[in-house]
Design an enzyme around this catalytic site. Structure first.
Site, short mmCIF file in Angstrom:
data_model
loop_
_atom_site.label_atom_id
_atom_site.label_comp_id
_atom_site.label_asym_id
_atom_site.label_seq_id
_atom_site.Cartn_x
_atom_site.Cartn_y
_atom_site.Cartn_z
N ASN A 9 1.22 -0.94 0.58
CA ASN A 9 0.48 -0.64 -0.41
C ASN A 9 0.87 1.19 -0.08
OD1 ASN A 9 -1.50 1.93 0.49
ND2 ASN A 9 -2.02 1.69 2.23
N TRP A 10 0.71 1.47 -1.19
CA TRP A 10 1.85 2.95 -1.00
C TRP A 10 1.48 4.02 -0.66
CZ3 TRP A 10 4.10 2.95 -6.69
CH2 TRP A 10 5.54 1.37 -7.25
N LYS A 11 0.40 4.00 -0.34
CA LYS A 11 -0.15 5.68 0.23
C LYS A 11 -0.51 6.37 -1.19
CE LYS A 11 -0.21 3.06 4.55
NZ LYS A 11 0.05 3.73 5.82
N HIS A 94 -9.65 1.66 4.44
CA HIS A 94 -8.24 1.89 5.54
C HIS A 94 -8.66 2.73 6.49
CE1 HIS A 94 -4.53 2.86 6.12
NE2 HIS A 94 -3.57 1.60 6.34
N GLU A 96 -7.29 5.28 7.74
CA GLU A 96 -6.45 6.02 7.46
C GLU A 96 -7.79 7.25 6.29
OE1 GLU A 96 -2.74 6.03 6.16
OE2 GLU A 96 -1.86 5.40 7.60
N GLU A 166 -5.81 -4.47 10.24
CA GLU A 166 -4.10 -4.16 10.83
C GLU A 166 -4.70 -2.78 12.42
OE1 GLU A 166 -2.38 -2.61 6.27
OE2 GLU A 166 -4.66 -1.23 7.19
N GLY A 172 2.69 2.03 11.14
CA GLY A 172 3.49 2.95 10.70
C GLY A 172 4.17 3.85 11.88
N SER A 212 3.28 -2.38 10.37
CA SER A 212 4.48 -2.56 10.57
C SER A 212 5.10 -3.52 9.91
CB SER A 212 4.86 -1.54 11.99
OG SER A 212 4.69 -0.17 11.89
#
Ligand code: PGA
Length: 250
Positions: A9-11, A94, A96, A166, A172, A212
């Site tokens: 997941n490159w975000k 997600h 975020e 997650e 992160g 992570s």
């Protein structure tokens, strides 16, 4: 036996040129794996990534989509649009997006249904906050999120959904859940799916761990009975490091 699925997941990272370079570097490093390799890239990279990954075993996904097909939704991209350029996967819900963009269990469910309508495979994220964890609510939260995300799907659709567990406090932060802990949470999610959709369907759903993940912990995590691979953020931004995670079993 369920397959292992490793998704990056490159975000909001990587320009098209960097995406092309990354995929060209990754291709020879993962060509012999039996694990499924997916890169979920920003919208602006999708087309380049799809072209570069053609004739490789690397699959491409988006990181979000709207549930409507088209219309007055400035700035949004629909499942139909993603499908039109041959995107295969899409991350939905997600943390975020739940945290910063008002994604709710209800919109997650609508998006999952829309993904299937356009033959995209959803990677649905669930996970508890640190506060919820400390209050002993982890199992309640993650099983409820799973139930609501999958509501109204057929068994076949559930079997084609990837779930990414997650824990939000592990994203992160460099903190990972212990492998036992992650495995137990994932078992709870699988049990919930079994209660609603039956044992056969539950035994087929891919449930990843995310938070992570790196080359140094992937072997232990993905070696657990119920962890079917991972959704990888930070460590998916370097081809060599990501290839080591994909090749955790080599
Ligand atoms: P991280 O992100 O690997 O950087 O913790 C995972 C994710 O958000 O999917």
């Amino acid at each position: 036996m369920r397959r292992k699925v490793i998704a990056g997941n490159w975000k909001m990272n990587m320009l098209p040129g960097e995406a092309i370079e990354f995929i060209n570097e990754l291709t020879p490093l993962v060509k012999d794996t039996e694990n499924e390799v997916i890169l979920c890239v920003p919208y602006t990279d999708l087309f380049y990534a799809l072209l570069t990954a053609q004739n490789t075993n690397i699959k491409i996904g988006a990181q979000n989509m709207h549930f409507e097909e088209s219309g007055a939704y400035t700035g949004e991209v629909s499942g139909k649009m993603l499908k039109s350029i041959n995107v295969e996967y899409v991350i939905i819900g997600h943390s975020e997006r739940r945290q910063y963009f008002a994604e709710t269990d209800e919109t997650v469910n609508k998006k999952v249904k829309a993904a299937f309508k356009y033959e995209l495979k959803p990677i649905v994220c669930v996970g508890e906050t640190l506060e919820e964890r400390e209050a002993g609510k982890t199992v309640d939260i993650i099983t409820k999120q799973t139930e609501l995300a999958l509501e109204g799907l057929t068994n076949e659709q559930v079997e084609n959904t990837i779930i990414a567990y997650e824990p939000i406090w592990a994203i992160g932060t460099g903190k990972t859940a212990t492998s036992e802990d992650a495995n137990n949470s994932i078992k709870e999610i699988r049990n919930k799916i079994e209660k609603i959709y039956g044992q056969e369907t539950a035994s087929r759903v891919i449930i990843q761990y995310g938070g992570s993940v790196k080359s140094g912990n992937s072997k232990e995590l993905f070696g657990m009975s119920d962890i079917d691979g991972g959704l990888v953020g930070g460590a998916s931004l370097k081809a060599e490091e990501f290839s080591k995670i994909v090749n955790f079993d080599k």
